[in-house]
Scaffold this motif. Structure first.
Motif, PDB file in Angstrom:
ATOM      1  N   TRP A 139       0.853  -1.190   0.000  1.00 52.77           N
ATOM      2  CA  TRP A 139       0.000   0.000   0.000  1.00 52.77           C
ATOM      3  C   TRP A 139       0.884   1.232   0.000  1.00 52.77           C
ATOM      4  CZ3 TRP A 139      -0.599   3.077   4.654  1.00 52.77           C
ATOM      5  CH2 TRP A 139      -0.061   2.513   5.817  1.00 52.77           C
ATOM      6  N   VAL A 140       0.289   2.342  -0.389  1.00 53.75           N
ATOM      7  CA  VAL A 140       1.037   3.577  -0.602  1.00 53.75           C
ATOM      8  C   VAL A 140       0.642   4.594   0.459  1.00 53.75           C
ATOM      9  CG1 VAL A 140       1.484   5.474  -2.210  1.00 53.75           C
ATOM     10  CG2 VAL A 140       1.191   3.135  -3.074  1.00 53.75           C
TER      11      VAL A 140
ATOM     12  N   THR B  17       4.897  -1.470  -2.351  1.00 56.35           N
ATOM     13  CA  THR B  17       3.794  -0.519  -2.498  1.00 56.35           C
ATOM     14  C   THR B  17       2.742  -0.979  -3.494  1.00 56.35           C
ATOM     15  OG1 THR B  17       5.079   0.693  -4.148  1.00 56.35           O
ATOM     16  CG2 THR B  17       5.209   1.469  -1.866  1.00 56.35           C
TER      17      THR B  17
END
Length: 305
Positions: free
Chosen positions: A149-150, A206
C-alpha cells in the motif's frame, strides 16, 4: 528478510489453527514487550535509512497538528528502549546514538517531524491515528515496510477509507474497529497478528494487491523457494498525553520452505488458505499460485505422515 531456523520454523504463525478469521484478534500487551527486537535489527535499520534517504516522501508523511503526538511517541520510545532493551541506544544531551548502526541523531534536526526520528530507532513502522469526523484518521506515519500500500494514498483518511479495498472489511470489521479505537484505554495496549503468502520477500512493497496474472513459474515443486510467509505483529496503544493512538507494525518474512520443519504449521496454513473467502484471496493476490501453494503444503504433510 527475517532469518528462520530450520528446526523451529517461523516465529509467529497466526494461520496455525487452520481457519481464516476476519476478526480483530486483539490480545493484551505488556508494555515491556511493546517493541520487538531480533537479530535483523541492524539490517532493517540500515534499510530504513536507505529508504528515507532515497525516497523520503514515499516512506514518511505527516499532517499539521500531529507535532505534539509525534514528540510524545519519540519520548515513549526512548524511555522504553532504555528500560526494556538496555544497550541498543544512548540518549544524552539531545543526541540519540544507535549501537548497531553507529548512527547518531540530534533531536533538534527533527524538531518539526519527530516521528521521522522515532522510526529510525526501531524495526517497527509507526502510524499515528487521531480522532476525526469520520473516525480515526491517519495523521502521520513512518512507513518503510508497507505491505503493498502507498502511504501518500492513505494519509489523512479514516480507517474505513484506508481499508476500502480490503475484502469484507466494511461489512465485518469497520464498525467494530471504530468502536475499539474510541474506547481503547491508555493503560490497556493490545497486540494482534496479520499474515499473507507472497511471491516477493522485499520489506518495502507498495503494489501487488489483486494480482490475477498466471504465475506459471511457481509450481508445487519450487513453491518453497519462490513464496514467502509475511506476518505483521501489530500493536495499538493510546498516547496518554495527546490521546492519539499509535499503531506499530513489525514485519517478519520467512521462506515458505521454513515450514518443512513444521508440518503441523503446513497443515494449518493449508487449511487457513482453503478457508479464506475468494474475495480475500484475490485481495491478497493468492489466486495465481494458489494451486501450487496447496500442492507444496500437501507434499510436506505427506512426507511427514
Amino acid at each position: 528478510m527475517n532469518a528462520t531456523t530450520e528446526t523451529m520454523g517461523p516465529r509467529f504463525a497466526p494461520y496455525a489453527s487452520g481457519k481464516f478469521q476476519m476478526a480483530m484478534g486483539m490480545v493484551a500487551l505488556d508494555l515491556k514487550d511493546w517493541i520487538d527486537v531480533d537479530q535483523n535489527r541492524a539490517v532493517e535499520l540500515r534499510e530504513k535509512e536507505r529508504l528515507l534517504g532515497n525516497q523520503h516522501d514515499a516512506v514518511f508523511g505527516d499532517l499539521p497538528g500531529s507535532e505534539a503526538a509525534q514528540r510524545e511517541v519519540l519520548m515513549l520510545l526512548l524511555d522504553n528502549l532504555e528500560r526494556c532493551h538496555p544497550g541498543l541506544i544512548t540518549f544524552d544531551e539531545g543526541t540519540v546514538r544507535v549501537a548497531e548502526t553507529g548512527k547518531s541523531y540530534r533531536l533538534s534536526d527533527f524538531a518539526d517531524h519527530t516521528l521521522d526520528l522515532a522510526g529510525r530507532l526501531v524495526q517497527e513502522d509507526l502510524c499515528l491515528m487521531t480522532p476525526g469526523e469520520e473516525g480515526y484518521v491517519l495523521h502521520a506515519a513512518s512507513l518503510c515496510f508497507p505491505a503493498r500500500w502507498v502511504l501518500g494514498e492513505k494519509l489523512g483518511r479514516p480507517m474505513m477509507g484506508i481499508h476500502e479495498d480490503v475484502s469484507g472489511y466494511a461489512e465485518n470489521l469497520g464498525k467494530p474497529v471504530d468502536r475499539f479505537f474510541t474506547h481503547l484505554k491508555a493503560d490497556k495496549p493490545v497486540v494482534r497478528l496479520n499474515w499473507s503468502v507472497i511471491n516477493d520477500p522485499a520489506l518495502f512493497q507498495t503494489s501487488g494487491k489483486f494480482r490475477n496474472d498466471d504465475q506459471v513459474e511457481i509450481t508445487a515443486e519450487n513453491a518453497g523457494e519462490r513464496l514467502w510467509l509475511r506476518v505483521e505483529r501489530q500493536t495499538l496503544r493510546r498516547l496518554p498525553e495527546s490521546g492519539d493512538i499509535l499503531f506499530t507494525i513489525r514485519t517478519f518474512v520467512d521462506p515458505l520452505s521454513s515450514l518443512e520443519a513444521r508440518p503441523d504449521l503446513a497443515m494449518g496454513l493449508r487449511g487457513a488458505v482453503a478457508d479464506m473467502p475468494e474475495g480475500m484471496q484475490r485481495y491478497k493476490s493468492l489466486i495465481p499460485f494458489r494451486d501450487a501453494l496447496d500442492g507444496y503444503l500437501a507434499n510436506l504433510m505427506e512426507r511427514a505422515a
